[in-house]
Design a protein around this motif. Structure first.
Motif, PDB file in Angstrom:
ATOM      1  N   PRO A   1       0.647  -1.501   0.456  1.00 25.10           N
ATOM      2  CA  PRO A   1       0.175  -0.016   0.019  1.00 25.10           C
ATOM      3  C   PRO A   1       0.982   1.318   0.535  1.00 25.10           C
ATOM      4  CG  PRO A   1      -0.100  -1.336   2.119  1.00 25.10           C
ATOM      5  CD  PRO A   1       1.308  -2.231   1.049  1.00 25.10           C
ATOM      6  N   THR A   2       1.728   1.043   0.161  1.00 22.56           N
ATOM      7  CA  THR A   2       2.689   1.918   0.040  1.00 22.56           C
ATOM      8  C   THR A   2       4.239   2.293  -0.984  1.00 22.56           C
ATOM      9  OG1 THR A   2       4.067   1.814   1.714  1.00 22.56           O
ATOM     10  CG2 THR A   2       1.985   2.688   2.820  1.00 22.56           C
ATOM     11  N   SER A   3       3.828   1.414  -1.222  1.00 21.92           N
ATOM     12  CA  SER A   3       5.608   1.306  -2.395  1.00 21.92           C
ATOM     13  C   SER A   3       5.336   2.655  -3.186  1.00 21.92           C
ATOM     14  CB  SER A   3       5.103   0.500  -2.908  1.00 21.92           C
ATOM     15  OG  SER A   3       4.534  -0.434  -4.033  1.00 21.92           O
ATOM     16  N   ALA A   4       4.101   3.043  -4.028  1.00 24.08           N
ATOM     17  CA  ALA A   4       4.147   3.888  -4.814  1.00 24.08           C
ATOM     18  C   ALA A   4       4.328   5.294  -3.889  1.00 24.08           C
ATOM     19  CB  ALA A   4       2.608   3.932  -5.137  1.00 24.08           C
ATOM     20  N   LEU A   5       4.734   5.505  -3.057  1.00 26.04           N
ATOM     21  CA  LEU A   5       4.513   7.068  -1.758  1.00 26.04           C
ATOM     22  C   LEU A   5       6.175   7.314  -1.560  1.00 26.04           C
ATOM     23  CD1 LEU A   5       0.919   6.666   0.111  1.00 26.04           C
ATOM     24  CD2 LEU A   5       1.165   7.044  -1.685  1.00 26.04           C
ATOM     25  N   ASP A   6       6.045   8.419  -1.392  1.00 25.97           N
ATOM     26  CA  ASP A   6       7.347   9.060  -0.653  1.00 25.97           C
ATOM     27  C   ASP A   6       7.336   8.626   0.492  1.00 25.97           C
ATOM     28  OD1 ASP A   6       6.794  11.421   0.990  1.00 25.97           O
ATOM     29  OD2 ASP A   6       5.807  11.897  -0.911  1.00 25.97           O
ATOM     30  N   PRO A   7       8.513   9.016   1.177  1.00 29.19           N
ATOM     31  CA  PRO A   7       8.490   8.637   2.669  1.00 29.19           C
ATOM     32  C   PRO A   7       7.984   8.828   3.984  1.00 29.19           C
ATOM     33  CG  PRO A   7      10.751   8.797   1.855  1.00 29.19           C
ATOM     34  CD  PRO A   7       9.688   8.878   1.195  1.00 29.19           C
ATOM     35  N   GLN A   8       7.692  10.567   3.781  1.00 34.90           N
ATOM     36  CA  GLN A   8       6.629  11.303   4.506  1.00 34.90           C
ATOM     37  C   GLN A   8       5.185  10.136   4.573  1.00 34.90           C
ATOM     38  OE1 GLN A   8       7.185  15.373   4.467  1.00 34.90           O
ATOM     39  NE2 GLN A   8       5.455  15.965   6.537  1.00 34.90           N
ATOM     40  N   THR A   9       4.772  10.546   3.182  1.00 32.97           N
ATOM     41  CA  THR A   9       3.395  10.430   3.006  1.00 32.97           C
ATOM     42  C   THR A   9       2.931   8.897   3.664  1.00 32.97           C
ATOM     43  OG1 THR A   9       3.371  11.304   0.855  1.00 32.97           O
ATOM     44  CG2 THR A   9       1.611   9.749   1.043  1.00 32.97           C
ATOM     45  N   THR A  10       4.129   8.096   3.495  1.00 31.33           N
ATOM     46  CA  THR A  10       4.190   6.772   4.085  1.00 31.33           C
ATOM     47  C   THR A  10       3.813   6.819   4.836  1.00 31.33           C
ATOM     48  OG1 THR A  10       5.777   6.075   1.871  1.00 31.33           O
ATOM     49  CG2 THR A  10       5.507   4.215   4.630  1.00 31.33           C
ATOM     50  N   THR A  11       5.029   7.651   5.433  1.00 33.39           N
ATOM     51  CA  THR A  11       4.244   7.306   7.760  1.00 33.39           C
ATOM     52  C   THR A  11       2.855   7.673   8.074  1.00 33.39           C
ATOM     53  OG1 THR A  11       6.720   7.500   8.088  1.00 33.39           O
ATOM     54  CG2 THR A  11       4.846   7.987   9.950  1.00 33.39           C
TER      55      THR A  11
ATOM     56  N   ILE B   1       1.696  -6.956   2.699  1.00 38.71           N
ATOM     57  CA  ILE B   1       2.847  -7.733   2.072  1.00 38.71           C
ATOM     58  C   ILE B   1       3.761  -6.382   1.773  1.00 38.71           C
ATOM     59  CG2 ILE B   1       1.255 -10.097   1.497  1.00 38.71           C
ATOM     60  CD1 ILE B   1       1.430  -9.123  -1.389  1.00 38.71           C
ATOM     61  N   THR B   2       4.818  -6.660   1.449  1.00 44.02           N
ATOM     62  CA  THR B   2       5.511  -5.412   1.656  1.00 44.02           C
ATOM     63  C   THR B   2       6.607  -6.116   1.152  1.00 44.02           C
ATOM     64  OG1 THR B   2       6.522  -3.354   2.529  1.00 44.02           O
ATOM     65  CG2 THR B   2       6.052  -4.786   3.782  1.00 44.02           C
ATOM     66  N   HIS B   3       8.076  -5.134   0.095  1.00 48.39           N
ATOM     67  CA  HIS B   3       8.784  -5.825   0.390  1.00 48.39           C
ATOM     68  C   HIS B   3       9.904  -4.433   0.933  1.00 48.39           C
ATOM     69  CE1 HIS B   3       8.483  -2.422  -2.567  1.00 48.39           C
ATOM     70  NE2 HIS B   3       9.965  -2.241  -2.397  1.00 48.39           N
ATOM     71  N   GLU B   4       8.941  -3.477   1.312  1.00 54.82           N
ATOM     72  CA  GLU B   4       9.922  -2.741   2.676  1.00 54.82           C
ATOM     73  C   GLU B   4       9.552  -2.467   4.025  1.00 54.82           C
ATOM     74  OE1 GLU B   4       9.173   1.609   0.931  1.00 54.82           O
ATOM     75  OE2 GLU B   4       7.262   0.273   0.838  1.00 54.82           O
TER      76      GLU B   4
ATOM     77  N   ARG C   1      18.086 -11.349   8.137  1.00 53.83           N
ATOM     78  CA  ARG C   1      18.715 -10.541   8.204  1.00 53.83           C
ATOM     79  C   ARG C   1      19.235  -9.493   7.207  1.00 53.83           C
ATOM     80  NH1 ARG C   1      21.157 -15.650  10.255  1.00 53.83           N
ATOM     81  NH2 ARG C   1      21.917 -15.945   8.259  1.00 53.83           N
ATOM     82  N   ASN C   2      18.729 -10.167   6.059  1.00 56.69           N
ATOM     83  CA  ASN C   2      19.688  -8.743   5.155  1.00 56.69           C
ATOM     84  C   ASN C   2      18.049  -7.261   4.948  1.00 56.69           C
ATOM     85  OD1 ASN C   2      21.512  -9.684   4.470  1.00 56.69           O
ATOM     86  ND2 ASN C   2      20.630 -11.257   1.999  1.00 56.69           N
ATOM     87  N   PHE C   3      16.678  -8.131   5.257  1.00 58.21           N
ATOM     88  CA  PHE C   3      15.899  -7.185   5.863  1.00 58.21           C
ATOM     89  C   PHE C   3      16.240  -6.407   7.026  1.00 58.21           C
ATOM     90  CE2 PHE C   3      13.076  -9.740   2.915  1.00 58.21           C
ATOM     91  CZ  PHE C   3      13.077  -8.642   1.982  1.00 58.21           C
ATOM     92  N   VAL C   4      16.380  -6.693   7.596  1.00 56.24           N
ATOM     93  CA  VAL C   4      16.837  -5.941   9.132  1.00 56.24           C
ATOM     94  C   VAL C   4      17.658  -5.267   8.527  1.00 56.24           C
ATOM     95  CG1 VAL C   4      17.659  -6.116  11.539  1.00 56.24           C
ATOM     96  CG2 VAL C   4      15.898  -7.848  10.422  1.00 56.24           C
TER      97      VAL C   4
END
Length: 343
Positions: free
Chosen positions: A167-177, A197-200, A238-241
């Motif tokens: 739901p947030t992958s198309a948004l900038d960091p501030q809007t994501t928050t 679900i996310t990859h972030e 570990r890579n995600f963390v």
């Protein structure tokens, strides 16, 4: 609330067979904000679409509120789906409809009385802070506003489950928050169970209480946010963390440390809960004949629990460093030696 039992999904074409999900067993409890993270092709979108049977399992069972969805009649399945809302990565709004009409669409399809629609839509627009945009069209909105409309639309029918597809992958960091904060309110004020679900990993960190890590159609790790961040068991986790808790020391720093000619060891220290507030390094400097050199530090809050990370160099005699190490471990601090690059 949501349970996967031995779920597998195989996609077949004339030229190839893809096993998208492999023997998935997963339980999402009522009230959870449950995250599923993985790289592209891991199977997470297929997993999400199983919950409302947009994709049907090749084998296994999916239970929602105790009902095996695959055993329901078409009429019963339609009724069950009314309890499941969904928001999308690219919003999926009707461009020719106003914000009000986009939110009202699920209610109109159910032939809800006009007065009820007006009351419910206005309530939701107030909730997502878009009352002043009721008569606007999607092309007049920012990305964050479009996603707020998507959230309001998904809540129109009072679902108890909300599925969130990146739901947030198309948004900038501030809007994501801001969107993640809104989803937290949805969970708390409307008592909605959320599967996202996310990859972030930053999204997982900010909103979820539990997480599953997927790779090649399998769940390779699952646990609370604190478990996954503090004790990841797989290299993928570990890579995600590491993408959130950046703790790698640049090679230039190693070169400087090696050039000073002093004996030292470098440790990665993790402070969880009460240990985050202890002056451990101050005590080490006072009690042992070692010099303490802090190379990196950060502190985060995971589900209300402080989680600190420090990379520290201890300089001195080897025996004294060993004594200091033993003291730090006794303070309930997780300590791992950092291997120097090139050594």
């Amino acid at each position: 609330m949501i349970e996967f039992r031995n779920v597998s999904k195989i996609f077949k074409s004339k030229t190839r067979t893809v096993e998208a999900l492999k023997n998935i067993n997963l339980t999402i409890e009522k009230g959870d904000i449950f995250g599923v993270i993985g790289f592209s092709g891991a199977g997470k979108s297929t997993l999400l679409r199983m919950v409302n049977l947009l994709e049907k399992p090749t084998s296994g069972q999916i239970f929602v509120d105790g009902q095996d969805l695959s055993k329901l009649s078409e009429k019963e399945l339609r009724q069950a789906k009314k309890n499941i809302g969904m928001i999308f990565q690219h919003f999926n709004l009707l461009r020719s409809k106003t914000v009000f009409d986009n939110v009202a669409m699920p209610l109109k399809l159910r032939k809800t009385p006009k007065s009820v629609i007006e009351e419910r839509v206005n309530e939701l627009l107030r909730f997502v802070d878009l009352s002043d945009k009721a008569n606007s069209y999607p092309n007049q909105l920012s990305g964050g506003q479009k996603q707020r409309v998507g959230i309001a639309r998904a809540l129109a029918t009072n679902p108890s489950i909300l599925l969130c597809d990146e739901p947030t992958s198309a948004l900038d960091p501030q809007t994501t928050t801001s969107i993640l904060q809104l989803l937290k309110r949805v969970n708390q004020e409307y008592d909605v169970t959320i599967l996202i679900i996310t990859h972030e990993m930053e999204v997982i960190k900010q909103i979820c209480n539990r997480v599953a890590v997927m790779q090649n159609g399998e769940i390779i790790e699952e646990g609370t946010i604190l478990d996954i961040f503090s004790k990841p068991k797989t290299e993928t986790a570990r890579n995600f963390v590491r993408s959130v808790l950046k703790d790698e020391i640049p090679q230039s720093i190693f070169n400087i440390l090696q050039s000073n000619g002093k004996f030292s060891k470098i440790y990665n220290m993790e402070f969880i809960g009460e240990s985050s507030g202890k002056p451990v390094l101050s005590q080490v400097a006072k009690s042992f004949a070692v010099d303490v050199n802090i190379l990196f530090g950060s502190i985060n809050e995971l589900q209300g629990v402080p989680f600190g990370n420090l990379i520290v160099e201890l300089q001195g005699e080897e025996a004294e460093i060993a004594r200091a190490y033993d003291f730090i471990v006794q303070q309930n601090v997780l300590v791992n030696e950092v291997v120097r690059n090139g050594s």
